[in-house]
Design an enzyme around this catalytic site. Structure first.
Site, PDB file in Angstrom:
ATOM      1  N   ASN A  10      25.794  46.814  35.602  1.00  0.00           N
ATOM      2  CA  ASN A  10      27.029  46.055  35.814  1.00  0.00           C
ATOM      3  C   ASN A  10      26.831  44.743  35.066  1.00  0.00           C
ATOM      4  OD1 ASN A  10      29.161  44.538  36.659  1.00  0.00           O
ATOM      5  ND2 ASN A  10      28.591  44.486  38.832  1.00  0.00           N
ATOM      6  N   LYS A  12      28.851  42.415  34.562  1.00  0.00           N
ATOM      7  CA  LYS A  12      29.607  41.282  35.133  1.00  0.00           C
ATOM      8  C   LYS A  12      30.301  40.509  34.002  1.00  0.00           C
ATOM      9  CE  LYS A  12      26.669  41.437  39.153  1.00  0.00           C
ATOM     10  NZ  LYS A  12      26.072  40.743  40.283  1.00  0.00           N
ATOM     11  N   HIS A  95      33.300  45.820  44.459  1.00  0.00           N
ATOM     12  CA  HIS A  95      32.119  44.947  44.353  1.00  0.00           C
ATOM     13  C   HIS A  95      32.333  43.707  45.234  1.00  0.00           C
ATOM     14  CE1 HIS A  95      28.959  42.398  42.786  1.00  0.00           C
ATOM     15  NE2 HIS A  95      28.404  43.487  42.271  1.00  0.00           N
ATOM     16  N   GLU A  97      31.707  40.734  44.741  1.00  0.00           N
ATOM     17  CA  GLU A  97      32.255  39.577  44.032  1.00  0.00           C
ATOM     18  C   GLU A  97      33.779  39.675  43.947  1.00  0.00           C
ATOM     19  OE1 GLU A  97      29.715  39.939  40.605  1.00  0.00           O
ATOM     20  OE2 GLU A  97      28.002  39.414  41.872  1.00  0.00           O
ATOM     21  N   GLU A 167      25.176  47.689  48.157  1.00  0.00           N
ATOM     22  CA  GLU A 167      24.710  46.413  47.610  1.00  0.00           C
ATOM     23  C   GLU A 167      24.753  45.330  48.689  1.00  0.00           C
ATOM     24  OE1 GLU A 167      25.137  46.404  43.041  1.00  0.00           O
ATOM     25  OE2 GLU A 167      26.960  45.559  43.885  1.00  0.00           O
ATOM     26  N   GLY A 173      21.722  39.057  42.875  1.00  0.00           N
ATOM     27  CA  GLY A 173      21.475  37.882  42.038  1.00  0.00           C
ATOM     28  C   GLY A 173      20.545  36.868  42.676  1.00  0.00           C
ATOM     29  N   SER A 213      19.257  42.917  42.911  1.00  0.00           N
ATOM     30  CA  SER A 213      17.955  42.487  42.354  1.00  0.00           C
ATOM     31  C   SER A 213      17.023  43.655  42.071  1.00  0.00           C
ATOM     32  CB  SER A 213      17.283  41.458  43.277  1.00  0.00           C
ATOM     33  OG  SER A 213      18.097  40.308  43.394  1.00  0.00           O
TER      34      SER A 213
HETATM   35  P1  13P Z   1      21.681  41.844  40.423  1.00  0.00           P
HETATM   36  O1  13P Z   1      20.958  43.069  39.955  1.00  0.00           O
HETATM   37  O2  13P Z   1      21.788  40.775  39.385  1.00  0.00           O
HETATM   38  O3  13P Z   1      21.168  41.364  41.743  1.00  0.00           O
HETATM   39  O4  13P Z   1      23.202  42.306  40.685  1.00  0.00           O
HETATM   40  C1  13P Z   1      23.427  43.428  41.434  1.00  0.00           C
HETATM   41  C2  13P Z   1      24.860  43.758  41.350  1.00  0.00           C
HETATM   42  O5  13P Z   1      25.711  43.051  41.847  1.00  0.00           O
HETATM   43  C3  13P Z   1      25.227  44.973  40.625  1.00  0.00           C
HETATM   44  O6  13P Z   1      26.566  45.288  40.823  1.00  0.00           O
END
Ligand code: 13P
Length: 248
Positions: A10, A12, A95, A97, A167, A173, A213
């Protein structure tokens, strides 16, 4: 158990179109693996250059978002049929976010899941709890509620092709990964929830990823768990490490 593993990046809101093409070239040989589905979920503006860059490789293109109408006066939005026509096969839905920053609620996410299937796209449906819910020991109920709400009206045959990503928000992150046992507990609970909502063959077929992560160092242990069929990777998907995760 014959679920094919799926490792998805992803990206982002990272990578300009020219950076995207460069990253595809960097990763090209590193992500080769015929036994794993490899997907790059990329910003809308990168879809066309990435689709071009991965032509003839084992990498599939995914999108990070779309709007629930097919076309019309929705300035700034992109539809599922547009994604399909551009060569997209997977799309991330739900997601944390998008739930948090863009206020996408479960009713809207359910409409997105329906529209994705209608357009011939495979949803990667995300769920996960906050640190607060985990500390209150309310995380399993929360996740079951998300899954049930997001899959209203979705058939067993559709769910068999679906990808679900667990997740935990506290692991995204942050560099703080769920332990393999913590991730397995929730992924199993998700599979049990699908068995309850549908039936055992559907639960056996649905692919469940862990995300949060995940990196080259912890991927193998997470992926060794029986109910973890893959990963949804943020930060590490933008680096050569992604190839190590694919081959873990
Ligand atoms: P990270 O791997 O940067 O923690 O992000 C995970 C994520 O949100 C994947 O959709």
């Amino acid at each position: 158990m014959s679920r094919r593993r799926i490792i998805a990046g992803n990206w982002k809101m990272n990578m300009t179109p020219s950076q995207a093409a460069e990253l595809c070239a960097t990763l090209k040989d590193l992500v080769k693996n015929d036994n794993v589905d490899v997907v790059y979920c990329v910003p809308a503006i990168d879809i066309v250059p990435v689709a071009e860059a991965v032509k003839g490789t084992n990498v599939k293109v995914g999108a990070e978002n779309f709007y629930i109408e097919d076309k019309g006066a929705y300035t700034g939005e992109i539809s599922a049929p547009m994604l399909k026509d551009a060569g997209v096969e997977y799309v991330i839905i739900g997601h944390s976010e998008r739930r948090e920053y863009f206020k996408e609620d479960d009713a809207f996410l359910n409409a997105k899941v329906k529209k994705a299937f209608e357009a011939g796209l495979t949803p990667i449906l995300c769920c996960g709890e906050s640190l607060e819910l985990r500390e209150m020991d309310a995380y399993l109920d929360w996740i079951r509620l998300q899954i049930k709400s997001d899959l209203v009206g979705i058939t067993a045959d559709q769910v068999k092709t679906l990808v679900i990503a667990y997740e935990p928000i506290w692991a995204i992150g942050t560099g703080k990964t769920a332990s393999a046992d913590q991730a397995q507990e929730v992924c199993k609970a998700i599979r049990d929830c699908i068995a309850e909502m549908y039936d055992a063959p559907t639960a056996e077929a649905v692919r469940i990823q862990y995300g949060g992560s995940m990196n080259a160092g912890n991927a193998a242990e997470l992926l060794s768990k029986p109910d973890i069929d893959g990963g949804l990777i943020g930060g590490a998907a933008l680096k050569p490490d992604f190839g190590q995760i694919v081959n873990a």
